[in-house]
Design a protein around this motif. Structure first.
Motif, short mmCIF file in Angstrom:
data_model
loop_
_atom_site.label_atom_id
_atom_site.label_comp_id
_atom_site.label_asym_id
_atom_site.label_seq_id
_atom_site.Cartn_x
_atom_site.Cartn_y
_atom_site.Cartn_z
N UNK A 207 30.89 37.70 35.79
CA UNK A 207 32.33 37.11 36.08
C UNK A 207 33.13 38.54 36.65
N UNK A 208 33.74 38.52 37.48
CA UNK A 208 34.47 39.44 38.16
C UNK A 208 35.88 39.04 38.48
N UNK A 209 36.85 39.66 37.93
CA UNK A 209 38.27 39.42 38.02
C UNK A 209 39.09 40.65 38.83
N UNK A 210 40.12 40.01 39.55
CA UNK A 210 40.96 40.85 40.34
C UNK A 210 41.94 41.78 39.56
N UNK A 211 42.34 41.42 38.34
CA UNK A 211 43.45 41.81 37.61
C UNK A 211 43.06 43.48 37.65
N UNK A 212 41.94 43.92 37.51
CA UNK A 212 41.77 45.30 37.14
C UNK A 212 41.26 46.18 38.37
N UNK A 213 41.12 45.69 39.73
CA UNK A 213 40.44 46.39 40.50
C UNK A 213 40.99 46.09 41.86
#
Lengths: 306, 250
Positions: free
Chosen positions: A81-87
């Motif tokens: 899972x890869x989220x945009x919130x942190x990167x």
């Protein structure tokens, strides 16, 4: 969807098998021993497991590192899972290339919960990309060997990208229109947020109409009343039925640990029997069992689907 | 306008610890509308500081004279040169822009280097009034409103998503981050629906070009601005204000 198949999850989806996936949650720790132990228990019961990325914006072990260790040590295929919130988009690209380098085969591209909802609320939220543009970026990287700036990528990673959908969204038409954007962006499968109500699911599939993109429906059999209560109170777009919640609450009163476990299992099997029987008649391609730390319930629930 | 609120007095007094002679300067622009730099705000601040034993000189800027517009505000600084020279600190009742423009002018042009302290926290570019305001634009340098039915998701969406809504919309179409705020993307959907152009909602918006917001941004305009002539020349144009409509605030 492209024709190439890089993962067991995608192979099963392409072959039209009814797919079961699980979920593993890295912790706030310097190791992933517990998710590895859970992955070993889930082996053979699910084709792949999602490895969560800072769920609800609580900062835990990096999902890529956890996915790699779990694949290596438990032999369980992972959905990173890869989220945009942190990167920002550079870090996301680096992580996608890193995932390919480590042999990860599936990414679930997510926007992610807002950082203010978690345990590090003063962090600067990033959201440079959103789930749709992350999906598009991954497909461009994998299929064309290029990044968002058109720069060439040597030996591009071979992996698949999934996306999320929220059947319980307050404004279903806007949600489904967004899902259509993800399909246009090249998402290869969809996984829904947890659903408890069959009518919510039916309305979602009606609104979505006929699409080629396979949909895994998310369910959440809770191991404890606390887990169910947390979902009801804090997870947006999810309503936990009051009857189920009450039955789970009552299990807390059972002093004997073994008897309490038996009762929790009974409540889950009883509740999900109806839901899963209904699921068989929907266009769903499979079921994502978000039973974190609760592998023993999965064979019970799979029996219903046979 | 740039919304702002006054910092807690405790924080201001902390900055002024050990500083006896204080110049308090207001702002006749945005800070006047928010009551954080108008004549009354400057007087109130001076009174509080006097009670704390400080010796205060006030610089009050009239409505229309913004601290950040140095071509105008410089006159009021120059007039108070002696007080500035003798002070231990300058307390600015403006947004951070006013604070920095005045710092640079006093330091580099007037040759007076003093501690400059902000009395306010700036809260962004907002629209609305007379009492309720909402942040709508973040001056990103690359306006996306043409793609999003006139509602900026970079500012109005809690996550600033160019392709929303996220999965966190609450039952009453509010935002997961704050139940008092509307989901920007549901608003965009509803507006496109009213415009009869809902297919547009399914188009993928490219990631925003943040290269247009490389900071600090510097720019020049060709024609010299003469604010005094502009203010006097436009006096007749203010006549419609006499019959202005009553705004019903939501």
């Amino acid at each position: 969807m492209g024709d190439e198949v890089y993962s067991d999850l995608m192979r099963e989806l392409k072959e039209g098998e009814y797919v079961f996936t699980g979920e593993l949650e890295p912790e706030k720790a310097g190791n992933v021993n517990e998710p590895i132990r859970m992955a070993k228990e889930l082996k053979g019961l699910v084709v792949a497991c999602n490895v969560t990325d800072n769920p609800q914006s609580f900062a835990y072990v990096n999902s890529m590192a956890a996915s790699y260790k779990i694949q290596e040590e438990a032999g369980m295929e992972c959905v990173y899972q890869l989220r945009c919130a942190d990167r920002n988009r550079m870090a996301l690209l680096s992580d996608v290339l890193g995932a390919g380098t480590l042999g990860l085969k599936n990414i679930l591209a997510l926007a992610g919960d807002h950082v203010s909802l978690g345990d590090t609320p003063d962090a600067k939220p990033v959201f440079d990309l959103d789930s749709t543009t992350l999906i598009k970026m991954i497909r461009t990287v994998v299929d064309e060997g290029k990044d968002l700036g058109g720069n060439e990528i040597e030996d591009p990673p071979k992996l698949h990208v999934g996306g999320a959908a929220a059947p319980g969204a307050a404004h279903l038409k806007a949600e489904v229109a967004k899902v259509r954007r993800k399909i246009k962006a090249g998402v290869e499968y969809l996984q829904t947020q947890v659903v408890y109500y069959t009518d919510v699911l039916d309305k979602f599939f009606d609104e979505l109409g006929n699409v080629d993109t396979p949909v895994l429906v998310g369910i959440f059999p809770a191991r404890t009343f606390g887990q169910a209560d947390f979902f009801d109170k804090f997870v947006a777009g999810v309503d936990v039925p009051p009857d189920y919640l009450e039955a789970m609450r009552k299990t807390k009163e059972i002093k004997d640990k073994e008897k309490r476990k038996e009762e929790v299992d009974r409540v889950n099997v009883e509740f999900f029997t109806g839901f899963l029987e209904h699921l068989k008649g929907t266009p769903a391609a499979g079921c994502h069992m978000m039973a974190v730390g609760y592998p023993r319930i999965i064979p019970e629930l799979k029996k219903i689907m046979e | 306008m740039i919304a702002q609120e006054q910092k807690p007095m405790e924080e201001i007094l902390g900055y002024l610890d050990g500083k006896q002679k204080v110049v308090v300067m207001g702002c006749g622009g945005c800070a006047t509308f928010y009551g954080t730099g108008d004549k009354k705000a400057v007087n109130d601040m001076a009174e509080k500081l006097t009670k704390e034993g400080k010796s205060v000189t006030k610089i009050i800027l009239p409505l229309g004279i913004s601290a950040c517009e140095i071509d105008m505000s410089a006159a009021y600084l120059v007039k108070n040169r002696t007080a500035l020279e003798n002070s231990d600190a300058l307390l600015m009742m403006s947004c951070g822009d006013g604070v920095q423009v005045v710092t640079e002018y006093t330091d580099e042009t007037m040759g007076i280097t003093k501690e400059v302290i902000p009395a306010n926290d700036a809260l962004g570019l907002v629209g609305g009034g007379p009492t309720k305001f909402k942040e709508t634009c973040q001056s990103c340098g690359m306006c996306e409103l043409g793609k999003t039915a006139g509602i900026c998701p970079l500012t109005a969406c809690g996550k600033g998503l160019m392709n929303g809504p996220c999965g966190g919309v609450r039952e009453d179409d509010k935002c997961e981050v704050d139940p008092d705020k509307d989901c920007a993307w549901v608003k965009i959907y509803k507006r496109m629906e009213k415009l009869g152009d809902i297919k547009r909602f399914e188009q993928i918006n490219d990631p925003h070009q943040w290269s247009k917001a490389k900071r600090p941004r510097l720019f020049e305009i060709e024609k010299e601005v003469n604010p005094v002539a502009m203010m006097l020349g436009s006096l007749p144009a203010y006549l419609p204000l006499l019959g202005r409509p009553k705004i019903e605030e939501k």
